[in-house]
Design a protein around this motif. Sequence first.
Motif, PDB file in Angstrom:
ATOM      1  N   UNK A   1       7.964   1.931   1.700  1.00 66.42           N
ATOM      2  CA  UNK A   1       8.184   3.731   1.133  1.00 66.42           C
ATOM      3  C   UNK A   1       8.847   3.239  -0.569  1.00 66.42           C
ATOM      4  N   UNK A   2       7.939   3.815  -1.335  1.00 60.02           N
ATOM      5  CA  UNK A   2       8.079   3.987  -2.363  1.00 60.02           C
ATOM      6  C   UNK A   2       8.741   5.121  -2.052  1.00 60.02           C
ATOM      7  N   UNK A   3      10.407   4.859  -3.320  1.00 56.31           N
ATOM      8  CA  UNK A   3      10.946   6.558  -3.634  1.00 56.31           C
ATOM      9  C   UNK A   3      10.633   6.977  -4.929  1.00 56.31           C
ATOM     10  N   UNK A   4      10.105   6.320  -6.085  1.00 55.79           N
ATOM     11  CA  UNK A   4      10.158   6.905  -7.462  1.00 55.79           C
ATOM     12  C   UNK A   4       9.979   8.970  -7.088  1.00 55.79           C
ATOM     13  N   UNK A   5      10.500   9.181  -7.780  1.00 54.68           N
ATOM     14  CA  UNK A   5      10.063  10.495  -8.006  1.00 54.68           C
ATOM     15  C   UNK A   5       9.140  11.061  -8.774  1.00 54.68           C
ATOM     16  N   UNK A   6       7.935  10.426  -9.090  1.00 51.67           N
ATOM     17  CA  UNK A   6       7.077  10.848  -9.935  1.00 51.67           C
ATOM     18  C   UNK A   6       5.721  10.957  -8.877  1.00 51.67           C
ATOM     19  N   UNK A   7       5.300  11.702  -9.567  1.00 57.62           N
ATOM     20  CA  UNK A   7       3.448  12.103  -9.680  1.00 57.62           C
ATOM     21  C   UNK A   7       2.529  11.899  -9.781  1.00 57.62           C
ATOM     22  N   UNK A   8       2.749  10.751 -10.375  1.00 57.98           N
ATOM     23  CA  UNK A   8       1.658   9.601 -11.241  1.00 57.98           C
ATOM     24  C   UNK A   8       1.726   9.245 -10.353  1.00 57.98           C
ATOM     25  N   UNK A   9      -0.235   8.189  -9.404  1.00 54.23           N
ATOM     26  CA  UNK A   9      -0.633   7.712  -9.088  1.00 54.23           C
ATOM     27  C   UNK A   9      -1.111   6.667  -9.766  1.00 54.23           C
ATOM     28  N   UNK A  10      -0.493   5.162  -8.821  1.00 51.72           N
ATOM     29  CA  UNK A  10      -0.639   4.122  -9.359  1.00 51.72           C
ATOM     30  C   UNK A  10      -1.529   2.757  -8.963  1.00 51.72           C
ATOM     31  N   UNK A  11      -2.068   1.972  -9.998  1.00 51.29           N
ATOM     32  CA  UNK A  11      -3.253   1.279  -9.681  1.00 51.29           C
ATOM     33  C   UNK A  11      -2.703   0.259  -8.382  1.00 51.29           C
ATOM     34  N   UNK A  12      -1.364   0.448  -7.638  1.00 51.21           N
ATOM     35  CA  UNK A  12      -0.687  -0.180  -6.819  1.00 51.21           C
ATOM     36  C   UNK A  12      -1.824  -0.046  -5.824  1.00 51.21           C
ATOM     37  N   UNK A  13      -0.907   1.530  -5.565  1.00 52.90           N
ATOM     38  CA  UNK A  13      -1.101   1.961  -4.349  1.00 52.90           C
ATOM     39  C   UNK A  13      -3.714   2.272  -4.346  1.00 52.90           C
ATOM     40  N   UNK A  14      -3.486   2.108  -5.533  1.00 54.77           N
ATOM     41  CA  UNK A  14      -5.299   2.490  -5.525  1.00 54.77           C
ATOM     42  C   UNK A  14      -5.732   0.959  -5.050  1.00 54.77           C
ATOM     43  N   UNK A  15      -5.120   0.415  -5.568  1.00 55.37           N
ATOM     44  CA  UNK A  15      -6.014  -1.711  -5.117  1.00 55.37           C
ATOM     45  C   UNK A  15      -5.478  -1.028  -3.368  1.00 55.37           C
ATOM     46  N   UNK A  16      -4.431  -0.396  -2.862  1.00 58.04           N
ATOM     47  CA  UNK A  16      -3.968  -1.009  -1.757  1.00 58.04           C
ATOM     48  C   UNK A  16      -4.872  -0.152  -0.877  1.00 58.04           C
ATOM     49  N   UNK A  17      -5.062   1.590  -0.878  1.00 52.49           N
ATOM     50  CA  UNK A  17      -6.239   2.181  -0.189  1.00 52.49           C
ATOM     51  C   UNK A  17      -7.191   1.170  -0.699  1.00 52.49           C
ATOM     52  N   UNK A  18      -8.297   1.368  -1.054  1.00 52.05           N
ATOM     53  CA  UNK A  18      -9.523   0.330  -1.621  1.00 52.05           C
ATOM     54  C   UNK A  18      -9.484  -0.790  -0.999  1.00 52.05           C
ATOM     55  N   UNK A  19      -8.497  -1.836  -0.690  1.00 48.06           N
ATOM     56  CA  UNK A  19      -8.414  -3.329  -0.191  1.00 48.06           C
ATOM     57  C   UNK A  19      -8.698  -2.153   1.438  1.00 48.06           C
ATOM     58  N   UNK A  20      -7.410  -1.500   1.715  1.00 46.13           N
ATOM     59  CA  UNK A  20      -8.485  -0.907   3.797  1.00 46.13           C
ATOM     60  C   UNK A  20      -8.498  -0.658   3.851  1.00 46.13           C
ATOM     61  N   UNK A  21      -9.454   0.421   3.044  1.00 42.34           N
ATOM     62  CA  UNK A  21     -10.721   1.262   3.694  1.00 42.34           C
ATOM     63  C   UNK A  21     -11.868   0.542   3.560  1.00 42.34           C
ATOM     64  N   UNK A  22     -12.263  -0.705   2.764  1.00 39.28           N
ATOM     65  CA  UNK A  22     -13.260  -1.046   2.720  1.00 39.28           C
ATOM     66  C   UNK A  22     -13.230  -2.310   3.730  1.00 39.28           C
ATOM     67  N   UNK A  23     -11.944  -2.793   4.216  1.00 35.08           N
ATOM     68  CA  UNK A  23     -11.615  -3.425   5.716  1.00 35.08           C
ATOM     69  C   UNK A  23     -12.488  -2.498   6.831  1.00 35.08           C
ATOM     70  N   UNK A  24     -11.119  -1.055   7.133  1.00 38.60           N
ATOM     71  CA  UNK A  24     -11.638  -0.575   7.331  1.00 38.60           C
ATOM     72  C   UNK A  24     -13.195  -0.352   7.555  1.00 38.60           C
ATOM     73  N   UNK A  25     -13.908   0.412   6.567  1.00 37.84           N
ATOM     74  CA  UNK A  25     -15.370   0.521   6.508  1.00 37.84           C
ATOM     75  C   UNK A  25     -15.961  -0.043   6.017  1.00 37.84           C
ATOM     76  N   UNK A  26     -16.469  -1.304   5.670  1.00 41.72           N
ATOM     77  CA  UNK A  26     -17.142  -2.158   4.730  1.00 41.72           C
ATOM     78  C   UNK A  26     -18.310  -1.415   4.286  1.00 41.72           C
ATOM     79  N   UNK A  27     -18.626  -0.139   4.685  1.00 37.15           N
ATOM     80  CA  UNK A  27     -19.927   0.549   3.401  1.00 37.15           C
ATOM     81  C   UNK A  27     -18.895   0.966   2.736  1.00 37.15           C
ATOM     82  N   UNK A  28     -18.111   1.100   2.449  1.00 39.68           N
ATOM     83  CA  UNK A  28     -17.198   1.959   1.557  1.00 39.68           C
ATOM     84  C   UNK A  28     -17.094   0.783   0.161  1.00 39.68           C
TER      85      UNK A  28
END
Length: 404
Positions: free
Chosen positions: A277-304
Amino acid sequence: MPIPGVTARPLARTYDAVVIGAGIQGLATAYELAKRGVRRVAVLDSSWPGGGASGRNGELIRSAFSSAEWITLFDASLKRWHQLSRELDFNVLFNPSGYLVLASTEEQYARCRADVEVQARFGLRTELLDQQAVLDRVPALNPDAVVGAVLQPAAGFAHHDAAVWGYARAAARLGVEVHAGIEVLGVTVRGGRVAGVTTSTHDVSAPVVVNAAGAAAGRLAGTAGVELPLDMARLEMLVTESVAPFLRPAVAALAALGYCHQTSRGEFVGGTELAVPDHTPSLNGTYRLLRDMAQKFVWLFPQLSAARVLRHWAGLITQTADLSPIVGTAPGVDGFYLSCGWVYGFVGAPAAAAHLADTVCDGRLHPTIAPFDALRFAEGRPIREGSLVVPAQSEGPGPREVAS
Ligand SMILES: Cc1cc2nc3c(=O)[nH]c(=O)nc-3n(C[C@H](O)[C@H](O)[C@H](O)COP(=O)(O)OP(=O)(O)OC[C@H]3O[C@@H](n4cnc5c(N)ncnc54)[C@H](O)[C@@H]3O)c2cc1C
């Protein structure tokens, strides 16, 4: 332009009840208090209604959990979600298009099977689907990501802003004052009873104070001498451009630590979590999570892989050691109530708010929320809920985070 439901009145010095936080929990609790005849209710928020996690979440709604405590509370909520637009006289865009808890390993599938048996004992209508039955319902899923799933046909998703606005406006119609831009600095206690709150403008007295301050709930409880075992966590979401319909039910993918749905306008909306878990008290989005989401959702739904991301954002929640919320009375301070530590606080709000309001008005802890009391940690009574999309359940196949 006025914010829906927010009052133009100045903040008074006395109320019958003060609710800290105009997230879905605070607004729904204020609405339920007003419905039960509590007359002068104020909701105070340092930002605006829905400015916290309630306007930043994944919008998913289910009651297909694995423990008696969660099933009882969240199924009471799910039933209310089905009536909520009518009750609030505002379309919260609840879409009961079904909810799949997706298993990508045999072990996860075995857990799904056990969960369905428990759910049946509580009268929930859920089904255990095998791989083919899942793929028949969602052909866009990568077959390698699917061993089976739990389907809850009556669950789904709603629109988070609409739900917040619906509650804010309905509460305002009942006379609740929702004040934006008022920070609560502390909760005042005299002789073991709550006396009110100190705010950024002036002190306010009230015999009832509800702490629904989301990420700040632990700190504010501390000002009243109530120590709560809460950890802050940052979660992130993305939304893509509109794409042709390919996903009807909401999906929680255990292996990807992800949850997602497709809106009626075609946008794909989803979020994933990391193993730690990320305990950073910040509302900034991170590239790390953006990439994690992209990888996992393309794995689940290749058409994405061909879809463009429109927006990406972060939100803060607080969570307890057993990942279950703290709802009920604050130990040692009469008149002080808690609704915090919410990991699934969007789905849980309608019933939790109603039963917390019952508790305030009846002077007796409502049995549905009683197991979620603050003392369960000190007294060794944690809630054992095993079907949450949390890091401990992320073993098995699936895309792994790639080091930068
Ligand atoms: C990315 C993400 C995805 C999620 N997905 C889901 C999901 O799919 N389904 C689900 O059920 N839940 C989900 N959640 C969790 C859900 O959003 C929260 O549990 C829920 O919104 C909590 O509501 P709340 O009203 O308790 O807190 P919040 O919505 O955070 O509201 C707290 C309010 O208190 C105010 N506040 C804070 N400090 C003060 C102060 N000192 N004085 C006055 N006001 C103050 C804040 O401004 C805020 O408006 C998700 C959360 C995130 C972040």
